[in-house]
Design an enzyme around this catalytic site. Structure first.
Site, mmCIF file in Angstrom:
data_model
loop_
_atom_site.group_PDB
_atom_site.id
_atom_site.type_symbol
_atom_site.label_atom_id
_atom_site.label_comp_id
_atom_site.label_asym_id
_atom_site.label_seq_id
_atom_site.Cartn_x
_atom_site.Cartn_y
_atom_site.Cartn_z
ATOM 1 N N HIS A 98 3.732 4.573 12.625
ATOM 2 C CA HIS A 98 4.012 4.514 11.191
ATOM 3 C C HIS A 98 5.046 5.584 10.878
ATOM 4 O O HIS A 98 4.748 6.775 10.925
ATOM 5 C CB HIS A 98 2.722 4.766 10.402
ATOM 6 C CG HIS A 98 2.930 4.797 8.914
ATOM 7 N ND1 HIS A 98 2.818 3.670 8.132
ATOM 8 C CD2 HIS A 98 3.241 5.812 8.078
ATOM 9 C CE1 HIS A 98 3.044 3.991 6.868
ATOM 10 N NE2 HIS A 98 3.309 5.296 6.813
ATOM 11 N N ARG B 210 0.853 -1.195 0.000
ATOM 12 C CA ARG B 210 0.000 0.000 0.000
ATOM 13 C C ARG B 210 0.884 1.239 0.000
ATOM 14 O O ARG B 210 1.161 1.815 -1.033
ATOM 15 C CB ARG B 210 -0.960 -0.008 1.202
ATOM 16 C CG ARG B 210 -2.196 0.903 1.001
ATOM 17 C CD ARG B 210 -1.942 2.362 1.285
ATOM 18 N NE ARG B 210 -1.543 2.635 2.659
ATOM 19 C CZ ARG B 210 -1.310 3.857 3.105
ATOM 20 N NH1 ARG B 210 -1.423 4.910 2.301
ATOM 21 N NH2 ARG B 210 -0.908 4.046 4.360
ATOM 22 N N CYS C 150 4.099 9.547 0.393
ATOM 23 C CA CYS C 150 2.732 9.989 0.167
ATOM 24 C C CYS C 150 2.660 10.909 -1.044
ATOM 25 O O CYS C 150 3.367 11.916 -1.096
ATOM 26 C CB CYS C 150 2.197 10.719 1.401
ATOM 27 S SG CYS C 150 0.538 11.387 1.177
ATOM 28 N N ASN D 87 9.177 4.810 3.428
ATOM 29 C CA ASN D 87 8.926 4.289 4.764
ATOM 30 C C ASN D 87 10.232 3.803 5.392
ATOM 31 O O ASN D 87 11.222 3.547 4.696
ATOM 32 C CB ASN D 87 7.965 3.098 4.686
ATOM 33 C CG ASN D 87 6.575 3.500 4.257
ATOM 34 O OD1 ASN D 87 5.737 3.842 5.068
ATOM 35 N ND2 ASN D 87 6.323 3.460 2.957
ATOM 36 N N HIS E 168 8.477 7.266 8.616
ATOM 37 C CA HIS E 168 9.212 7.418 7.357
ATOM 38 C C HIS E 168 10.644 7.803 7.684
ATOM 39 O O HIS E 168 10.933 8.321 8.768
ATOM 40 C CB HIS E 168 8.534 8.460 6.467
ATOM 41 C CG HIS E 168 7.252 7.981 5.872
ATOM 42 N ND1 HIS E 168 7.076 7.777 4.513
ATOM 43 C CD2 HIS E 168 6.073 7.626 6.444
ATOM 44 C CE1 HIS E 168 5.852 7.337 4.275
ATOM 45 N NE2 HIS E 168 5.219 7.237 5.434
#
Length: 303
Positions: free
Chosen positions: A203, A11, A236, A245, A205
């Site tokens: 989450h 994703r 993104c 990420n 990066h």
């Protein structure tokens, strides 16, 4: 350190690549990751395919996987209708995502943050009717590409909002990778201590090189799940300045969960190299680089 790793390659990892991988290829990636022992995956998104083309076949992927496989998989959603569509295809774990920052939420989802919060009770209801789980995912929990630093109190207010009750987890996303470990520790601890009890997911990066450090800080402060992508793939499309990420391989090498060993690392590095070769993307994982070194006396080096 104990926290489940969720690999988000299929994703968040694919979003910026511009290439739609065939469903069969994605199925193979899911099964190879699960066979290697990765406990959770994010496999797709209900985002509009005209805006995020690599997600165009997410529903086909969901429909092709077995219920047992899907039990360990999460799908990104932003509206109640997204939950409904994903559930009809077979999904049972939903990540309901919006931004703490109004400016980013408008760029990413096309509405302000309050509108997303107001719709969450319907999303929760639909997930529960499907016998599923739903996460409250807060993008731009630390900084916004348009408005700059985000007030932690805004994050906490959303976490305490009665309309978000029913979410099993809360995801704190360092969407731009601009947070420092102290900021991550402080926000995770504040969520842990002052909001309804939920599993906390971090989450991160690696834009500013703090991906692994921030992940470890989140775990130390109480996060029970952390996200990564193979080879540090990702970013993104609606957040200028966001890069990949935190690499799955780097997180695993740093945390050493009980299921992870040199043989599993070799399998993941091989999968990463195949996938990034297919996409024409660079490998940003330092662990993968080290695993291909000539330091033969080190058990983690691939021979």
């Amino acid at each position: 350190m104990t926290a489940l790793l969720r690999d988000v390659t299929l994703r968040d990892g694919l979003q910026l690549t511009g290439k739609v991988l065939p469903v069969e290829y994605k199925i193979d990636v899911v099964r190879r990751l699960q066979a290697a022992g990765v406990p959770a995956l994010e496999i797709g998104s209900m985002a509009r395919p005209d805006l995020v083309a690599p997600m165009a076949n997410s529903l086909e992927l969901i429909a092709a996987l077995t219920p047992d496989e899907l039990a360990k998989c999460w799908v990104w959603v932003a509206t109640p209708r997204h939950v409904e569509k994903a559930a009809e295809a077979g999904a049972r774990n939903f990540q309901y995502c919006f931004s703490v920052s109004d400016a980013h939420n408008k760029a990413n989802i096309g509405r302000d943050t309050e509108t997303s919060v107001a719709a969450m009770p319907d999303a929760i209801r639909l997930a529960q009717e499907a016998n599923g789980s739903i996460q409250l995912c807060l993008a731009t929990s630390f900084t916004c590409p348009f408005d700059g630093p985000v007030d932690p109190e805004r994050v906490l207010a959303i976490a305490r909002d009665p309309r978000t009750e029913g979410a099993t987890d809360i995801v704190l996303a360092d969407t731009l990778g601009q947070a420092a470990p102290g900021e991550v520790s402080a926000l995770v601890a504040a969520v842990r201590d002052t909001t309804p009890p939920r599993r906390i997911v971090f989450h991160g990066h690696d834009t500013w090189g703090m991906g692994v450090a921030n992940t470890l800080a989140a775990i130390e402060a109480g996060a029970g799940m952390v996200d990564g992508a193979l080879g540090g793939l990702g970013g993104c499309p609606f957040a200028p300045g966001a890069s990949g990420n935190t690499a799955t391989e780097d997180i695993l090498f740093a945390t050493r969960p009980s299921w992870f060993d040199p043989e599993k690392l070799a399998r993941l590095v091989g999968l990463t190299e195949e996938l990034l070769g297919e996409l024409g993307e660079p490998n940003r994982s330092r662990t993968a680089e080290g695993a291909r070194s000539k330091a033969d006396a080190f058990e983690w080096v691939i021979r």
